[in-house]
Design a protein around this motif. Structure first.
Motif, PDB file in Angstrom:
ATOM      1  N   CYS A 182       0.586  -1.820  -0.519  1.00  0.00           N
ATOM      2  CA  CYS A 182      -0.294  -0.145  -0.238  1.00  0.00           C
ATOM      3  C   CYS A 182       1.411   0.961  -0.085  1.00  0.00           C
ATOM      4  N   GLY A 183       1.954   1.963   1.048  1.00  0.00           N
ATOM      5  CA  GLY A 183       2.696   2.523   0.524  1.00  0.00           C
ATOM      6  C   GLY A 183       3.484   2.826   0.179  1.00  0.00           C
ATOM      7  N   ILE A 184       4.447   1.792  -0.974  1.00  0.00           N
ATOM      8  CA  ILE A 184       5.675   1.308  -1.453  1.00  0.00           C
ATOM      9  C   ILE A 184       5.123   2.106  -2.978  1.00  0.00           C
ATOM     10  N   SER A 185       4.252   0.704  -3.752  1.00  0.00           N
ATOM     11  CA  SER A 185       3.575   1.118  -5.115  1.00  0.00           C
ATOM     12  C   SER A 185       2.984   2.285  -5.627  1.00  0.00           C
ATOM     13  N   PRO A 186       2.219   3.037  -4.757  1.00  0.00           N
ATOM     14  CA  PRO A 186       1.733   4.141  -5.409  1.00  0.00           C
ATOM     15  C   PRO A 186       2.318   5.318  -4.848  1.00  0.00           C
ATOM     16  N   LEU A 187       3.634   5.504  -4.314  1.00  0.00           N
ATOM     17  CA  LEU A 187       4.061   6.413  -3.620  1.00  0.00           C
ATOM     18  C   LEU A 187       5.190   6.898  -4.787  1.00  0.00           C
ATOM     19  N   PRO A 188       5.241   6.749  -6.156  1.00  0.00           N
ATOM     20  CA  PRO A 188       5.590   7.861  -7.088  1.00  0.00           C
ATOM     21  C   PRO A 188       4.169   8.551  -7.776  1.00  0.00           C
ATOM     22  N   VAL A 189       3.324   8.340  -7.748  1.00  0.00           N
ATOM     23  CA  VAL A 189       2.544   8.670  -8.808  1.00  0.00           C
ATOM     24  C   VAL A 189       1.485   9.445  -7.392  1.00  0.00           C
ATOM     25  N   VAL A 190       1.726   9.701  -6.280  1.00  0.00           N
ATOM     26  CA  VAL A 190       1.400  10.458  -4.923  1.00  0.00           C
ATOM     27  C   VAL A 190       1.694  11.568  -5.473  1.00  0.00           C
ATOM     28  N   ILE A 245      -7.013  -4.380   5.607  1.00  0.00           N
ATOM     29  CA  ILE A 245      -6.977  -2.691   6.298  1.00  0.00           C
ATOM     30  C   ILE A 245      -6.834  -1.649   6.811  1.00  0.00           C
ATOM     31  N   VAL A 246      -5.923  -2.777   8.009  1.00  0.00           N
ATOM     32  CA  VAL A 246      -4.545  -1.643   9.119  1.00  0.00           C
ATOM     33  C   VAL A 246      -3.348  -1.150   7.846  1.00  0.00           C
ATOM     34  N   ALA A 247      -2.812  -1.637   7.264  1.00  0.00           N
ATOM     35  CA  ALA A 247      -2.172  -1.086   6.283  1.00  0.00           C
ATOM     36  C   ALA A 247      -2.439  -0.631   5.415  1.00  0.00           C
ATOM     37  N   MET A 248      -3.732  -0.042   4.857  1.00  0.00           N
ATOM     38  CA  MET A 248      -4.268   1.095   4.142  1.00  0.00           C
ATOM     39  C   MET A 248      -5.028   2.610   5.513  1.00  0.00           C
ATOM     40  N   THR A 249      -5.005   1.702   6.636  1.00  0.00           N
ATOM     41  CA  THR A 249      -5.526   2.827   7.717  1.00  0.00           C
ATOM     42  C   THR A 249      -4.338   4.015   7.659  1.00  0.00           C
ATOM     43  N   ILE A 250      -3.265   2.402   8.088  1.00  0.00           N
ATOM     44  CA  ILE A 250      -1.766   3.365   8.525  1.00  0.00           C
ATOM     45  C   ILE A 250      -0.478   4.305   7.312  1.00  0.00           C
ATOM     46  N   MET A 251      -1.019   3.936   6.508  1.00  0.00           N
ATOM     47  CA  MET A 251      -0.311   4.013   5.073  1.00  0.00           C
ATOM     48  C   MET A 251      -1.345   5.476   4.512  1.00  0.00           C
ATOM     49  N   THR A 252      -2.812   5.086   4.037  1.00  0.00           N
ATOM     50  CA  THR A 252      -2.953   7.050   2.916  1.00  0.00           C
ATOM     51  C   THR A 252      -2.789   8.316   4.114  1.00  0.00           C
ATOM     52  N   PRO A 253      -3.031   7.956   5.753  1.00  0.00           N
ATOM     53  CA  PRO A 253      -1.939   9.151   6.234  1.00  0.00           C
ATOM     54  C   PRO A 253      -0.930   9.576   5.599  1.00  0.00           C
ATOM     55  N   LEU A 254       0.383   8.422   5.737  1.00  0.00           N
ATOM     56  CA  LEU A 254       1.596   9.207   5.773  1.00  0.00           C
ATOM     57  C   LEU A 254       1.091   9.363   3.812  1.00  0.00           C
ATOM     58  N   LEU A 255       1.330   8.650   3.526  1.00  0.00           N
ATOM     59  CA  LEU A 255       1.114   9.382   1.372  1.00  0.00           C
ATOM     60  C   LEU A 255       0.275  10.812   1.717  1.00  0.00           C
ATOM     61  N   THR A 256      -0.211  10.772   2.361  1.00  0.00           N
ATOM     62  CA  THR A 256      -1.241  12.069   2.267  1.00  0.00           C
ATOM     63  C   THR A 256      -0.530  13.080   2.599  1.00  0.00           C
ATOM     64  N   ILE A 287      -6.683  12.662  10.069  1.00  0.00           N
ATOM     65  CA  ILE A 287      -7.241  11.558  10.623  1.00  0.00           C
ATOM     66  C   ILE A 287      -8.773  11.257   9.215  1.00  0.00           C
ATOM     67  N   LYS A 288      -8.767  12.261   8.395  1.00  0.00           N
ATOM     68  CA  LYS A 288      -9.616  12.600   7.283  1.00  0.00           C
ATOM     69  C   LYS A 288      -9.247  11.457   6.426  1.00  0.00           C
ATOM     70  N   ALA A 289      -7.489  11.204   6.251  1.00  0.00           N
ATOM     71  CA  ALA A 289      -7.367  10.227   5.547  1.00  0.00           C
ATOM     72  C   ALA A 289      -7.441   8.796   5.845  1.00  0.00           C
ATOM     73  N   ALA A 290      -6.938   8.693   7.234  1.00  0.00           N
ATOM     74  CA  ALA A 290      -6.926   7.111   7.159  1.00  0.00           C
ATOM     75  C   ALA A 290      -8.275   6.666   7.823  1.00  0.00           C
ATOM     76  N   ILE A 291      -9.497   7.580   7.856  1.00  0.00           N
ATOM     77  CA  ILE A 291     -11.342   7.344   7.309  1.00  0.00           C
ATOM     78  C   ILE A 291     -11.038   6.888   5.852  1.00  0.00           C
ATOM     79  N   PHE A 292     -10.630   7.864   5.136  1.00  0.00           N
ATOM     80  CA  PHE A 292     -10.293   7.418   3.490  1.00  0.00           C
ATOM     81  C   PHE A 292      -9.696   5.803   3.867  1.00  0.00           C
ATOM     82  N   GLY A 293      -8.738   5.459   4.549  1.00  0.00           N
ATOM     83  CA  GLY A 293      -7.819   4.526   4.041  1.00  0.00           C
ATOM     84  C   GLY A 293      -8.529   3.670   4.515  1.00  0.00           C
TER      85      GLY A 293
END
Ligand SMILES: Nc1ncnc2c1ncn2[C@@H]1O[C@H](COP(=O)(O)OP(=O)(O)O)[C@@H](O)[C@H]1O
Ligand SMILES: [Mg+2]
Lengths: 250, 270
Positions: free
Chosen positions: B54-62, B151-162, B215-221
């Motif tokens: 969840c974190g590494i592959s979308p990083l360049p696009v983000v 779900i856990v990975a996305m909840t952690i990674m979405t705020p980070l990428l955001t 927080i919003k990003a975590a909920i989105f994830g």
């Protein structure tokens, strides 16, 4: 012991199972023959509770699968293993991890014990060389053997084989049917084999039945089955497709 | 009359199906929450794997999207502001827009398209190729095995990428502000931090404006992973069914992101 009692199942308008009855006792290898699409896989899925019948009952060692609690269903699934047609290996785990999966998930054995039993199971199916490869990197025959290793590692009392030789070349098909015979003779396991491969059927069966129009017709020892006068069975054994087809469309 | 009845019946079926799906999705989320506490120790490896996915592959696009969104915002807002003679206020606006709304939403869109669709395809393929049935036959809890780690990975990674996307957005905005509007980097940074209610040189906890966005990003994830997994698990009918599941996962995610995103903002900023 596995017993199916007048099991009916429909999907929408298609009445797939129309009163299936069978009984499987210790040490037996029952083969169910039948053309594809007649509901053989559906029958097997009912036994492990993946599908619920519209009516009828399924008993595994006295537990009624149709009304079993979650714990009872787990007991049933520990005793009865299902070998899926495609193998159904988890494709992001190596062969070794796939075979270890049922034991690792039970969380009862230590990792050393698990490793030992996995090695043993892989060894018995000569899959040790391929143990560290991924399911996508091995051939269809090897995937079948890996799946069989995964089934055997949990030491089930009964194994349901769904078309174990389908899609294999004749040599590999024969290897797999020898494997099944070895597995069956090495303990008093029950087995239910679903197939349209006559060679497999006659090499492993203690009794054979034919799935036809949602029911099992004739359920007899191989030599009796071979001599059967039933026209549908004769047509199936002699490879005449027209009578079977006509029967299906009736 | 018959056709009217048929249409009504079909609509009724659709409605019932939507309600069932929504119920399944919510129960999947609640089960995963419970299993997170029960099974965390056994699922560490899967969670780490998913964090990488969840974190590494979308990083360049983000990064690229973040940078250019900041540049675009600076260009559009900057033109208006310079007409009013207020060019220096540009970083106040860019920071707020990015961290509050654009950042979480933009990242969630990218993750839906890249990670969510892949989750729906993976689980859908496992469903139609009987792998899920096989797991159930081995008494393996598929929610714990497949859904919870995602779900856990996305909840952690979405705020980070955001966060990363927003920072790059601010950098992009700064570049445009400097080259097109001749706002100096020092002024830009000072206004940016002030608008986010950060003390200059603050190193401690993040300011509130940033928290709400994260927080919003975590909920989105969590939302993306849950919807994608639920849709994948319900796939049926071979390769076509997997395609259908991926499409509806993406559509459902987009709809829920915009609707739930609005209500989260409403709660935070009203
Ligand atoms: N989950 C399902 N939903 C709808 N129809 C199904 C489902 N599973 C099987 N069927 C139908 O039941 C019939 C029997 O299928 P199956 O048991 O897979 O046949 P086979 O004897 O080849 O194993 C087929 O016509 C199939 O379309
Ligand atoms: Mg089948």
């Amino acid at each position: 012991m596995i017993r199916l009692q007048d099991v009916h199942k429909s999907f929408g308008d298609t009445h797939v199972l129309r009163g299936v009855n069978l009984e499987l006792t210790q040490g037996e290898t029952l083969v169910i023959l039948g053309r594809s699409g007649t509901g053989k896989s559906v029958t097997l899925k009912h036994i492990v509770g993946l599908m619920k019948p519209d009516s009828g009952h399924i008993f595994v060692d006295g537990i009624d699968v149709t009304s079993a609690s979650n714990e009872q269903l787990q007991t049933v699934r520990q005793r009865v293993a299902y070998l899926f047609q495609t193998g159904a290996l988890v494709n992001w785990l190596s062969v070794r991890d796939n075979v270890a999966l049922p034991l690792a998930e039970q969380r009862k054995l230590s990792s050393a014990e698990i490793r030992e039993r996995v090695e043993e199971s892989l060894q018995s199916l000569s899959m040790l060389e391929a143990a560290d490869r991924m399911p996508s990197q091995i051939s269809g025959g090897m995937r079948k053997r890996a799946a069989l290793a995964r089934v055997l590692v949990a030491q089930p009392k009964a194994i349901l084989y769904d078309e174990p030789t389908a899609g294999l070349d004749p040599v590999m098909a024969r290897t797999v049917s020898h494997l099944i015979r070895d597995v069956q003779s090495s303990g008093d396991r029950m087995a239910l084999v679903v197939t349209h491969d006559l060679e497999l059927a006659f090499s492993v069966a203690t009794r054979i039945g034919l799935h036809y129009k949602g029911e099992l017709i004739e359920l007899a020892p191989p030599d009796v089955f071979k001599q059967s006068k039933h026209p549908v069975i004769r047509a199936f054994l002699d490879g005449q497709s027209d009578l079977g087809e006509e029967g299906l469309n009736q | 009359m018959a056709t009217l009845k048929d249409t009504l019946e079909a609509r009724g079926r659709d409605l019932r199906e939507s309600v069932t799906n929504a119920g399944f999705t919510v129960s999947l989320l609640l089960q995963s929450l419970r299993l997170f506490f029960v099974d965390l120790r056994h699922r560490r490896r899967f969670i780490l794997d998913q964090l990488a996915v969840c974190g590494i592959s979308p990083l360049p696009v983000v990064c690229v999207v973040g940078l250019f969104t900041g540049m675009l915002l600076a260009l559009q807002i900057g033109m208006e502001l310079s007409r009013l003679g207020q060019s220096e206020a540009i970083s106040n606006m860019i920071g707020l827009i990015l961290f509050r709304e654009m950042g979480p939403f933009m990242t969630a869109m990218i993750l839906t398209a890249s990670v969510g669709s892949a989750m729906a395809a993976e689980l859908g393929t496992m469903r139609v190729s009987e792998e899920i049935d096989a797991l159930e036959c081995m008494s393996i809890n598929t929610t714990s095995f497949l859904v919870m780690p995602r779900i856990v990975a996305m909840t952690i990674m979405t705020p980070l990428l955001t966060f990363i996307g927003c920072i790059l957005g601010c950098v992009g905005g700064g570049l445009v502000a400097n080259t097109q509007l001749s706002v100096s980097p020092a002024v830009y940074t000072r206004n940016l931090l002030a608008s986010l209610q950060a003390e200059p040189n603050q190193l401690g906890p993040l300011p509130e404006e940033i928290y709400t966005g994260l927080i919003k990003a975590a909920i989105f994830g969590a939302l993306i992973a849950t919807i994608s997994c639920a849709t994948g698990l319900k796939a049926s009918g071979g390769a076509i069914g997997v395609g259908r599941a991926v499409r509806s996962a993406v559509v459902r995610c987009f709809l829920m992101l915009i609707i739930i995103g609005y209500y989260i903002s409403w709660i935070f900023f009203r």
